[in-house]
Design an enzyme around this catalytic site. Structure first.
Site, mmCIF file in Angstrom:
data_model
loop_
_atom_site.group_PDB
_atom_site.id
_atom_site.type_symbol
_atom_site.label_atom_id
_atom_site.label_comp_id
_atom_site.label_asym_id
_atom_site.label_seq_id
_atom_site.Cartn_x
_atom_site.Cartn_y
_atom_site.Cartn_z
ATOM 1 N N CYS A 155 0.802 -1.232 0.000
ATOM 2 C CA CYS A 155 0.000 0.000 0.000
ATOM 3 C C CYS A 155 0.833 1.280 0.000
ATOM 4 O O CYS A 155 0.787 2.044 -0.954
ATOM 5 C CB CYS A 155 -0.917 -0.004 1.221
ATOM 6 S SG CYS A 155 -2.127 -1.327 1.164
HETATM 7 N N1 LIG Z 1 -2.819 -6.255 2.190
HETATM 8 C C1 LIG Z 1 -3.140 -5.107 2.772
HETATM 9 O O1 LIG Z 1 -2.694 -4.803 3.861
HETATM 10 C C2 LIG Z 1 -4.116 -4.150 2.126
HETATM 11 C C3 LIG Z 1 -4.663 -3.136 2.914
HETATM 12 C C4 LIG Z 1 -5.557 -2.251 2.347
HETATM 13 C C5 LIG Z 1 -5.866 -2.355 0.991
HETATM 14 N N2 LIG Z 1 -5.317 -3.341 0.231
HETATM 15 C C6 LIG Z 1 -5.707 -3.395 -1.176
HETATM 16 O O2 LIG Z 1 -6.607 -4.475 -1.349
HETATM 17 C C7 LIG Z 1 -6.411 -5.094 -2.625
HETATM 18 C C8 LIG Z 1 -6.099 -6.572 -2.455
HETATM 19 O O3 LIG Z 1 -4.882 -6.670 -1.733
HETATM 20 P P1 LIG Z 1 -4.417 -8.024 -1.047
HETATM 21 O O4 LIG Z 1 -3.305 -7.652 -0.137
HETATM 22 O O5 LIG Z 1 -5.570 -8.789 -0.508
HETATM 23 O O6 LIG Z 1 -3.832 -8.793 -2.316
HETATM 24 P P2 LIG Z 1 -3.456 -10.335 -2.407
HETATM 25 O O7 LIG Z 1 -2.463 -10.456 -3.505
HETATM 26 O O8 LIG Z 1 -3.144 -10.872 -1.050
HETATM 27 O O9 LIG Z 1 -4.829 -11.018 -2.853
HETATM 28 C C9 LIG Z 1 -5.413 -10.809 -4.074
HETATM 29 C C10 LIG Z 1 -6.005 -12.114 -4.541
HETATM 30 O O10 LIG Z 1 -6.706 -11.878 -5.750
HETATM 31 C C11 LIG Z 1 -6.531 -12.989 -6.598
HETATM 32 N N3 LIG Z 1 -6.846 -12.553 -7.957
HETATM 33 C C12 LIG Z 1 -6.115 -11.812 -8.816
HETATM 34 N N4 LIG Z 1 -6.805 -11.570 -9.940
HETATM 35 C C13 LIG Z 1 -8.007 -12.153 -9.787
HETATM 36 C C14 LIG Z 1 -9.158 -12.263 -10.597
HETATM 37 N N5 LIG Z 1 -9.238 -11.668 -11.792
HETATM 38 N N6 LIG Z 1 -10.195 -12.971 -10.143
HETATM 39 C C15 LIG Z 1 -10.163 -13.563 -8.923
HETATM 40 N N7 LIG Z 1 -9.098 -13.497 -8.093
HETATM 41 C C16 LIG Z 1 -8.037 -12.794 -8.526
HETATM 42 C C17 LIG Z 1 -5.098 -13.397 -6.368
HETATM 43 O O11 LIG Z 1 -4.881 -14.754 -6.743
HETATM 44 C C18 LIG Z 1 -4.984 -13.192 -4.857
HETATM 45 O O12 LIG Z 1 -5.316 -14.345 -4.116
HETATM 46 C C19 LIG Z 1 -5.287 -4.284 -3.300
HETATM 47 O O13 LIG Z 1 -5.863 -3.272 -4.071
HETATM 48 C C20 LIG Z 1 -4.559 -3.674 -2.127
HETATM 49 O O14 LIG Z 1 -3.891 -2.485 -2.493
HETATM 50 C C21 LIG Z 1 -4.468 -4.244 0.776
#
Ligand SMILES: NC(=O)c1ccc[n+]([C@@H]2O[C@H](COP(=O)([O-])OP(=O)(O)OC[C@H]3O[C@@H](n4cnc5c(N)ncnc54)[C@H](O)[C@@H]3O)[C@@H](O)[C@H]2O)c1
Length: 435
Positions: free
Chosen positions: A275
């Site tokens: 992030c």
């Molecule tokens: N991790 C954090 O601390 C955090 C905090 C706030 C916001 N975010 C935001 O949330 C969002 C997700 O982050 P995250 O950390 O969970 O990511 P992540 O990589 O842990 O998880 C994302 C998941 O989406 C799956 N994926 C990708 N493309 C896909 C599709 N087309 N269809 C279905 N599944 C799909 C991936 O296989 C993965 O399991 C991002 O935009 C991130 O910036 C993350």
């Protein structure tokens, strides 16, 4: 609200709504679990078969979710996962939690959102609530997602409902988790916002509705830009204090005793995670299109980006004191995840520090109880057992201050220590070099 909206609201209130979550990562899996615990039937979709298989076995791969919490939900039939997008046909609500990285050129990579939305559009039906949670630039929901979903002929605010709600999860934070972090939500129309608010109120403690998707998108970017810039200031303070022989940690802690007007931020080896190093550049990319330059963001990005180099210079100084060059020295990196007590190494500054030290000819090892193996380009490094490796290293660099490390043993056995996190606070020793 029209009858389609009223019918959906009724399903949400009675917990009869089928809740879909697309993307079962650090954000999506905790959300799916929260709705399962609230009594909804939840279906998670992920492209990664190994993740869906593990969810269906009740085996959690996300640090903040215990398998002992996940498994009963799966056993009771409240939560299941699949790679099959046709499950969307059954969904009443769908939350999109897919990655939003930056391209090498620092442009937003919308490909994951686009892929997910194409699938949702393919299986969408009247009476659905779609909520984008992935962090993104202001305008994404209405300019990118809305037209894709309306291609089916359905109209937002009437046939289906569309919102943006920024995800604020803080992995490893035991006090604030998905359930008790206030949830901001803004819809494309007032009816969309109302349904978004109702949806989150079923499982989360506090919901904050805002007037539009753009406001909700901007809220997240303000939060992360605020952190990024303040960390940049703390890092610049560290560099300035170092040049004057002042302990920056003592300065910040004393300044933080002011009961108003100051919120402490701390320096470190550089930004990490999915992030803080990324999201502000979504904003600067977008504002550039409107002719406004995000100067604070660019400046903080540059200061923060220097920190791994500053740490390497510290290591060099420490080794100089022992009359050793970096080249050929054995350097042990203590902690490689981007923050304490978690296993996430995305954008971790430890990877940059290892790379820079190797480029200077050092032999670099690492210890991290959460990360058994890392890949650096073609090379794979396996974690060493921390305590055993300390005695063999010429210098230990604390990059991530995991609580599990035995710091007393480290101070006893290490020859030189560079501490980038003030993990050894209060310990005075000639062999400790602080940021
Ligand atoms: N991790 C954090 O601390 C955090 C905090 C706030 C916001 N975010 C935001 O949330 C969002 C997700 O982050 P995250 O950390 O969970 O990511 P992540 O990589 O842990 O998880 C994302 C998941 O989406 C799956 N994926 C990708 N493309 C896909 C599709 N087309 N269809 C279905 N599944 C799909 C991936 O296989 C993965 O399991 C991002 O935009 C991130 O910036 C993350």
């Amino acid at each position: 609200m029209n009858t389609t909206g009223e019918a959906l609201a009724g399903k949400i209130r009675s917990k009869q709504a089928i809740v879909g979550v697309v993307g079962l990562g650090y954000v999506g899996l905790p959300l799916a679990v929260e709705y399962g615990q609230a009594g909804f039937h939840v279906v998670g979709i992920d492209l990664d078969e190994s993740k869906t298989a593990r969810v269906n076995q009740g085996d959690s791969y996300v640090g903040d979710i215990q398998s002992s919490v996940l498994a009963p939900l799966v056993a009771e039939g409240l939560l299941r996962a699949t790679t099959d997008f046709s499950a969307i046909r059954e969904f009443d609500t769908v939350n999109i939690c897919v990655p939003t990285p930056l391209r090498k050129t620092r442009d937003p990579d919308m490909s994951y959102i686009v892929t997910a939305c194409k699938e949702i559009a393919k299986y969408s039906h009247p009476g659905m609530l779609v909520i984008l949670e992935s962090t993104t630039y202001p305008g994404t929901t209405d300019e990118l997602v809305l037209p894709m979903l309306e291609e089916s002929g359905l109209k937002a605010g009437e046939d289906f409902f569309l919102c943006f709600s920024p995800e604020r999860v803080d992995p490893g934070n035991v006090k604030y988790q998905t359930k008790n972090i206030p949830k901001v939500v803004g819809g494309t129309t007032a009816a969309c916002t109302e349904l978004g608010r109702l949806f989150y109120e079923q499982a989360l403690e506090h919901v904050v509705p805002v007037s539009s998707t753009q406001v909700a998108e901007m809220v997240k970017l303000l939060e992360n830009t605020f952190r990024m810039i303040n960390i940049g200031l703390a890092n610049e303070m560290a560099i300035m204090c170092d040049s004057m022989g002042i302990d920056v940690w003592e300065v910040i802690e004393a300044a933080a005793t002011k009961p108003f007007g100051l919120m402490p931020f701390f320096p470190g080896p550089g930004l990490g995670g999915h992030c803080i190093p990324i999201d502000p550049f979504y904003l600067s990319w977008k504002t550039k299109q409107t002719g406004v330059e995000a100067r604070f963001i660019e400046l903080a990005g540059s200061v923060n980006g220097q920190m791994p180099h500053f740490v390497v210079a510290k290591v060099q100084n420490a080794l100089n004191e022992a009359s050793k060059p970096v080249k050929g020295s054995k350097i042990l990196i203590y902690g490689v995840s981007y923050k304490r007590n978690i296993d996430d190494i995305r954008e971790s500054p430890a990877l940059d520090i290892i790379h820079l030290l190797k480029r200077r000819g050092a032999e670099v090892w690492y210890a991290d109880p959460y990360v058994p193996r890392i890949r650096l380009g073609e090379e794979v490094l396996d974690a060493r057992e921390g305590c055993a490796a300390v005695g063999d290293a010429d210098c230990v660099v604390i990059v991530t201050d995991h609580a599990a490390f035995d710091y007393a043993a480290l101070v006893r056995d290490a020859r030189l220590i560079v501490d980038t996190r003030n993990a050894l606070k209060g310990i005075r020793s000639d062999k400790i070099f602080r940021l």
